[in-house]
Design an enzyme around this catalytic site. Structure first.
Site, PDB file in Angstrom:
ATOM      1  N   HIS A  70       0.798  -1.229   0.000  1.00 58.57           N
ATOM      2  CA  HIS A  70       0.000   0.000   0.000  1.00 58.57           C
ATOM      3  C   HIS A  70       0.828   1.276   0.000  1.00 58.57           C
ATOM      4  O   HIS A  70       0.280   2.362  -0.066  1.00 58.57           O
ATOM      5  CB  HIS A  70      -0.946   0.024   1.209  1.00 58.57           C
ATOM      6  CG  HIS A  70      -0.244   0.316   2.495  1.00 58.57           C
ATOM      7  ND1 HIS A  70       0.446  -0.639   3.177  1.00 58.57           N
ATOM      8  CD2 HIS A  70      -0.099   1.465   3.199  1.00 58.57           C
ATOM      9  CE1 HIS A  70       0.985  -0.107   4.267  1.00 58.57           C
ATOM     10  NE2 HIS A  70       0.676   1.180   4.303  1.00 58.57           N
TER      11      HIS A  70
HETATM   12  C1  UD1 Z   1      -2.034   5.386   6.029  1.00 57.64           C
HETATM   13  C2  UD1 Z   1      -0.699   5.833   6.640  1.00 57.64           C
HETATM   14  C3  UD1 Z   1       0.316   4.715   6.478  1.00 57.64           C
HETATM   15  C4  UD1 Z   1      -0.206   3.412   7.068  1.00 57.64           C
HETATM   16  C5  UD1 Z   1      -1.536   3.073   6.388  1.00 57.64           C
HETATM   17  C6  UD1 Z   1      -2.120   1.795   6.931  1.00 57.64           C
HETATM   18  C7  UD1 Z   1      -0.208   8.259   6.486  1.00 57.64           C
HETATM   19  C8  UD1 Z   1       0.625   9.265   5.799  1.00 57.64           C
HETATM   20  N1  UD1 Z   1      -0.165   7.006   5.937  1.00 57.64           N
HETATM   21  O1  UD1 Z   1      -1.835   5.225   4.623  1.00 57.64           O
HETATM   22  O2  UD1 Z   1       1.502   5.064   7.180  1.00 57.64           O
HETATM   23  O3  UD1 Z   1       0.733   2.372   6.855  1.00 57.64           O
HETATM   24  O4  UD1 Z   1      -2.449   4.158   6.620  1.00 57.64           O
HETATM   25  O5  UD1 Z   1      -3.273   1.450   6.241  1.00 57.64           O
HETATM   26  O6  UD1 Z   1      -0.855   8.561   7.448  1.00 57.64           O
HETATM   27  N2  UD1 Z   1      -9.407   4.609   2.264  1.00 57.64           N
HETATM   28  C9  UD1 Z   1     -10.622   3.971   2.287  1.00 57.64           C
HETATM   29  N3  UD1 Z   1     -11.136   3.605   3.493  1.00 57.64           N
HETATM   30  C10 UD1 Z   1     -10.496   3.848   4.652  1.00 57.64           C
HETATM   31  C11 UD1 Z   1      -9.248   4.511   4.625  1.00 57.64           C
HETATM   32  C12 UD1 Z   1      -8.708   4.872   3.426  1.00 57.64           C
HETATM   33  O7  UD1 Z   1     -11.231   3.719   1.263  1.00 57.64           O
HETATM   34  O8  UD1 Z   1     -11.035   3.485   5.729  1.00 57.64           O
HETATM   35  C13 UD1 Z   1      -8.832   4.991   0.961  1.00 57.64           C
HETATM   36  C14 UD1 Z   1      -9.113   6.414   0.621  1.00 57.64           C
HETATM   37  O9  UD1 Z   1      -9.551   6.490  -0.681  1.00 57.64           O
HETATM   38  C15 UD1 Z   1      -7.766   7.122   0.740  1.00 57.64           C
HETATM   39  C16 UD1 Z   1      -6.770   5.990   0.571  1.00 57.64           C
HETATM   40  O10 UD1 Z   1      -7.428   4.815   1.013  1.00 57.64           O
HETATM   41  O11 UD1 Z   1      -7.587   8.101  -0.227  1.00 57.64           O
HETATM   42  C17 UD1 Z   1      -5.549   6.212   1.393  1.00 57.64           C
HETATM   43  O12 UD1 Z   1      -5.863   6.490   2.770  1.00 57.64           O
HETATM   44  P1  UD1 Z   1      -4.926   7.449   3.641  1.00 57.64           P
HETATM   45  O13 UD1 Z   1      -5.411   7.530   5.031  1.00 57.64           O
HETATM   46  O14 UD1 Z   1      -4.687   8.716   2.934  1.00 57.64           O
HETATM   47  O15 UD1 Z   1      -3.511   6.738   3.663  1.00 57.64           O
HETATM   48  P2  UD1 Z   1      -3.083   5.208   3.618  1.00 57.64           P
HETATM   49  O16 UD1 Z   1      -2.538   4.916   2.268  1.00 57.64           O
HETATM   50  O17 UD1 Z   1      -4.153   4.318   4.136  1.00 57.64           O
END
Ligand code: UD1
Length: 376
Positions: A201
């Site tokens: 991821h």
């Molecule tokens: C975040 C953390 C990363 C951690 C990871 C674990 C930061 C900078 N990154 O990355 O260190 O290893 O979480 O998962 O804080 N989304 C969903 N549902 C959710 C959450 C996210 O659909 O419940 C999707 C959204 O479209 C979002 C994308 O996932 O744009 C990324 O989510 P985001 O919280 O920005 O960062 P992660 O890549 O999950």
């Protein structure tokens, strides 16, 4: 004493759960749990609270997704009034996600003491958003709880005072130790064996679409040798959709939804090897003794290379294939959990955190009593 915990994203939950439990067992501690809502899906958040036995959050800031600036700023704006209203004596933040740095910044400006759980880890790769979060959070924290000696060394090198640093061990391993017996009972019965388990991821792997396509092709190739089980993170799912990939094209490559904690842990225990770019999984496989191939050029957890089962393969897919073949050839050593593989990764890190917090508290109380009575 009032302690406020901030969690936001999936890897925070397994770290906060044991600290909440350890502090709940101590006298005269009141706790508040704030969820920023960085992760909001039930598969990324709700099911973890349930399986880890965490209390419902007292507040959910419901921030959701966004750019880094938007997400970090929105958490700060929503969190500041909560701190002003609830007046905690100490705020605990976890790991390296945007919620961690946002909450620490708010508290440092309000002069509320901050404790950082999992302090001192460094990849020395500033292109990773998590590395920026780690550096900044450590600089403004008052108590730094490190998982291993390299964490202490990194902090001292950055000018952090020695008395702020407390090496307590690994809280994520506390959760693993507690839940491993239950996890084994939750082994998903509908999946084929033998298998390798995959998670990906990191933006560096999944936001680079040609590279992601290449990675998937490598996994398809590997699936000629054994089943590949790949629970797909939402960020990765979005990128695969952009590439027009909605299902696997190889029969033994299984793309699943994100899995709950217990099911994923169970799958790790019986995997022939794990391919990942996650920090926590490098640690869990080290504890479990399962070979781990990390698709990154560096790691903030070097102890998993020196004491554990982790190998960095970077972007070298031939190296990945060779390492996988080597593991499959040397099948004689069965994986086994080992609480003494890394010092202090023993299931008791959270109790040591609770000890430090309460000792600091009683030292501060004695100090103020002495001042009131004119002592020194
Ligand atoms: C975040 C953390 C990363 C951690 C990871 C674990 C930061 C900078 N990154 O990355 O260190 O290893 O979480 O998962 O804080 N989304 C969903 N549902 C959710 C959450 C996210 O659909 O419940 C999707 C959204 O479209 C979002 C994308 O996932 O744009 C990324 O989510 P985001 O919280 O920005 O960062 P992660 O890549 O999950």
């Amino acid at each position: 004493m009032h302690i406020l915990h901030v969690v936001g994203a999936r890897p925070n939950f397994m770290k906060a759960a044991p600290v909440l439990r350890a502090l709940a067992a101590r006298d005269a501690v009141r706790q508040t749990l704030v969820h920023t809502g960085q992760h909001y899906d039930s598969t990324m958040s709700g099911v973890f609270f349930q399986q880890l036995g965490m209390p419902e959050p007292d507040r959910n800031l419901e921030i959701g997704s966004g750019t880094h600036a938007h997400q970090t700023a929105a958490i700060m704006v929503a969190f500041e009034p909560v701190v002003l209203e609830t007046k905690p004596d100490l705020v605990l933040v976890y790991g390296d996600v945007n919620s961690t740095v946002a909450a620490a910044l708010v508290c440092s400006k309000l002069r509320i003491p901050v404790g950082h759980v999992e302090a001192g880890l460094r990849s020395r790769d500033r292109s990773m958003p998590e590395e920026i979060n780690r550096l900044l959070t450590d600089q403004i924290s008052d108590l730094l709880f490190t998982p291993s000696a390299d964490g202490d060394e990194n902090l001292l090198r950055e000018g952090i005072a020695r008395e702020k640093i407390h090496r307590v061990g690994n809280v994520m391993i506390d959760t693993l130790v507690r839940l491993l017996p239950r996890a084994i009972e939750c082994f998903p019965s509908n999946l084929p064996s033998p298998y390798a388990l995959v998670t990906l991821h990191r933006p560096s792997n999944v936001d680079d679409l040609p590279w992601l396509r290449n990675l998937l092709a490598t996994l398809s190739d590997l699936s000629a040798q054994l089943n590949i089980i790949f629970p797909v993170h939402p960020r990765t799912r979005e990128r695969l959709t952009e590439l027009g990939i909605t299902k696997a094209h190889a029969a033994r490559l299984h793309l699943l939804e994100p899995l709950p904690y217990l099911e994923f842990l169970a799958l790790q225990t019986r995997a022939r090897f794990v391919i990942t770019d996650s920090g926590g999984i490098q640690e869990e496989t080290t504890f479990l003794g399962v070979p781990c191939l990390t698709i990154r050029e560096n790691t903030e957890r070097p102890i998993t290379l020196t004491h554990g089962t982790n190998q960095l393969v970077g972007r070298d897919m031939q190296r990945l294939q060779e390492a996988a073949a080597e593991i499959l050839r040397n099948d004689s050593v069965a994986a086994a959990p080992n609480p003494s593989r890394v010092p202090l990764w023993d299931g008791h890190a959270a109790e040591r955190i609770a000890d430090v917090i309460l000792q600091q508290r009683s030292r501060a109380a004695n100090h103020s009593l002495l001042r009131q009575s004119g002592g020194n």
